[in-house]
Motif scaffolding. Structure first.
Motif, PDB file in Angstrom:
ATOM      1  N   UNK A 284       0.844  -1.178   0.000  1.00 48.93           N
ATOM      2  CA  UNK A 284       0.000   0.000   0.000  1.00 48.93           C
ATOM      3  C   UNK A 284       0.888   1.239   0.000  1.00 48.93           C
ATOM      4  N   UNK A 285       0.410   2.312  -0.617  1.00 50.42           N
ATOM      5  CA  UNK A 285       1.199   3.528  -0.680  1.00 50.42           C
ATOM      6  C   UNK A 285       1.145   4.280   0.651  1.00 50.42           C
ATOM      7  N   UNK A 286       1.759   5.459   0.668  1.00 42.17           N
ATOM      8  CA  UNK A 286       1.814   6.238   1.908  1.00 42.17           C
ATOM      9  C   UNK A 286       0.658   7.206   2.056  1.00 42.17           C
ATOM     10  N   UNK A 287      -0.333   7.133   1.168  1.00 42.54           N
ATOM     11  CA  UNK A 287      -1.481   8.028   1.255  1.00 42.54           C
ATOM     12  C   UNK A 287      -2.280   7.731   2.515  1.00 42.54           C
ATOM     13  N   UNK A 288      -2.694   8.802   3.190  1.00 43.04           N
ATOM     14  CA  UNK A 288      -3.495   8.670   4.412  1.00 43.04           C
ATOM     15  C   UNK A 288      -4.957   8.876   4.034  1.00 43.04           C
ATOM     16  N   UNK A 289      -5.809   7.915   4.380  1.00 34.79           N
ATOM     17  CA  UNK A 289      -7.229   7.991   4.087  1.00 34.79           C
ATOM     18  C   UNK A 289      -8.002   8.348   5.348  1.00 34.79           C
ATOM     19  N   UNK A 290      -8.898   9.315   5.231  1.00 33.05           N
ATOM     20  CA  UNK A 290      -9.742   9.664   6.373  1.00 33.05           C
ATOM     21  C   UNK A 290     -11.050   8.885   6.280  1.00 33.05           C
ATOM     22  N   UNK A 291     -11.348   8.171   7.349  1.00 32.10           N
ATOM     23  CA  UNK A 291     -12.551   7.344   7.418  1.00 32.10           C
ATOM     24  C   UNK A 291     -13.383   7.801   8.608  1.00 32.10           C
ATOM     25  N   UNK A 292     -14.673   7.984   8.365  1.00 29.01           N
ATOM     26  CA  UNK A 292     -15.611   8.324   9.423  1.00 29.01           C
ATOM     27  C   UNK A 292     -16.558   7.141   9.594  1.00 29.01           C
ATOM     28  N   UNK A 293     -16.777   6.743  10.831  1.00 24.47           N
ATOM     29  CA  UNK A 293     -17.717   5.663  11.140  1.00 24.47           C
ATOM     30  C   UNK A 293     -18.863   6.266  11.943  1.00 24.47           C
ATOM     31  N   UNK A 294     -20.096   6.050  11.460  1.00 28.61           N
ATOM     32  CA  UNK A 294     -21.284   6.552  12.149  1.00 28.61           C
ATOM     33  C   UNK A 294     -22.158   5.356  12.494  1.00 28.61           C
ATOM     34  N   UNK A 295     -22.288   5.077  13.786  1.00 30.52           N
ATOM     35  CA  UNK A 295     -23.065   3.926  14.256  1.00 30.52           C
ATOM     36  C   UNK A 295     -23.479   4.200  15.700  1.00 30.52           C
TER      37      UNK A 295
END
Length: 125
Positions: free
Chosen positions: A1-12
């Motif tokens: 995997x590359x060094x890109x940072x992904x922002x993830x939001x979890x709504x539960x």
């Protein structure tokens, strides 16, 4: 995997789901995870922020996930959203796709590894 940072939001609304997913996904250094147990608060906090992916529960007491999805897509039609539910009906699946959900997963998850794989597929699509 590359060094890109992904922002993830979890709504539960289930705190246990938020904790398990957050702990598991943050093990991947390329994921920055923010969780919300209240969809109304989540919509306010997300605002105009750029989020790479949202994991969104369908059944929540304050506002159902389909309503949240509609509001998210009105702000950003390209927003990637994976809907999550333990109470699947064909109607909900079809409605979530019609409203623009990128994908759909059932709870309990088959495995967290399979969920992570699906997340990566959606992020790279």
């Amino acid at each position: 995997m590359n060094n890109e940072k992904y922002s993830i939001v979890i709504i539960d609304d289930e705190t246990e789901i938020l904790n398990v997913l957050s702990r598991y996904l943050t093990r991947n250094a390329n994921f920055s995870v923010t969780t919300y147990s209240n969809p109304v608060s989540a919509l306010g906090a997300i605002g105009n922020s750029k989020v790479d992916l949202i994991l969104l529960d369908i059944m929540m007491p304050q506002m159902n996930g389909l309503e949240v999805l509609e509001k998210l897509k009105a702000k950003d039609p390209e927003q990637k959203v994976i809907m999550m539910t333990a109470y699947s009906t064909l109607d909900k699946v079809l409605k979530s796709h019609k409203e623009g959900a990128t994908n759909y997963v059932m709870k309990p998850f088959d495995s967290l590894q399979a969920l992570e794989k699906k997340i990566l597929e959606v992020l790279k699509s």
